[in-house]
Design an enzyme around this catalytic site. Structure first.
Site, short mmCIF file in Angstrom:
data_model
loop_
_atom_site.label_atom_id
_atom_site.label_comp_id
_atom_site.label_asym_id
_atom_site.label_seq_id
_atom_site.Cartn_x
_atom_site.Cartn_y
_atom_site.Cartn_z
N HIS A 149 48.38 34.13 57.19
CA HIS A 149 47.73 34.91 56.15
C HIS A 149 48.28 35.96 55.59
O HIS A 149 49.63 36.35 55.79
CB HIS A 149 46.45 35.56 56.74
CG HIS A 149 46.81 36.42 57.80
ND1 HIS A 149 47.01 37.90 57.63
CD2 HIS A 149 46.82 36.69 58.96
CE1 HIS A 149 47.30 38.49 58.59
NE2 HIS A 149 46.94 37.66 59.58
N CYS A 165 48.59 36.75 64.59
CA CYS A 165 48.92 35.91 63.50
C CYS A 165 50.23 36.23 62.86
O CYS A 165 51.16 36.96 63.02
CB CYS A 165 47.69 36.21 62.59
SG CYS A 165 46.19 35.65 62.84
#
Length: 189
Positions: A149, A165
């Site tokens: 992301h 992440c």
């Protein structure tokens, strides 16, 4: 010293550094022998064939050691992007997964383990909110809670700074997002 002489002196200095680097590349690439790590790029490009049998719909290969993402499209075009990576090994998941969903302006809620570590965090942040850690776009992986992301906090890129992440600059995740179909193969190493 006049401007012309300063310019010539700078050019001589810079060209001298370049000549030294060409003559002794081990000096430029060497890590310190005294145990102090120098700021030397650790990125070494991978070949997709070393990790996947076919290129399929495309490949995202995130190297958590060098903090770079390599992205191959189905037609074989490859681009690289600097990333943020998990803060610690216990937050890092390595191996094969795939892109199962894509969202523009994704909302974010902390995982149960994040809330245990940070009980004062909000339960949910809407997409588009500047506090949202997912940034402008997110690629959802088949592993629960793991994403590739964007980020609003550009200081995180190139660092161990995430809760699991892989983060990219918003401008770069937008580019990757547009070129990544659902079903794209992913490997974190």
């Amino acid at each position: 010293m006049n401007k012309k002489m300063q310019l010539l002196s700078r050019r001589n200095f810079v060209s001298g550094i370049g000549a030294t680097a060409l003559a002794a590349p081990s000096i430029v690439n060497a890590q310190a022998l005294d145990g102090v790590t120098r700021n030397v790029a650790a990125f070494r490009p991978h070949q997709w064939q070393d990790h996947f049998e076919t290129i399929g719909k495309g490949i995202l290969l995130a190297d958590t050691g060098s903090r770079f993402l390599q992205h191959w499209t189905a037609d074989g075009e490859m681009r690289t992007y600097p990333t943020s990576v998990p803060l610690s090994e216990d937050l890092t998941r390595l191996g094969y997964t795939e892109v199962i969903d894509k969202k523009v302006a994704p909302g974010w809620g902390p995982t149960p383990s994040m809330l245990e570590r940070n009980p004062d965090w909000p339960a949910y942040i809407q997409g588009g909110d500047p506090r949202n850690p997912l940034g402008s776009h997110a690629l959802y992986l088949s592993w629960q809670y793991y994403r590739i992301h964007g980020t609003q906090d550009t200081r995180k890129i190139g660092r161990k700074s995430s809760n699991g992440c892989i983060g990219l600059f918003n401008e770069q995740i937008e580019e990757v997002f547009g070129r990544t179909p659902i079903g794209t193969q992913v490997k974190l190493l």
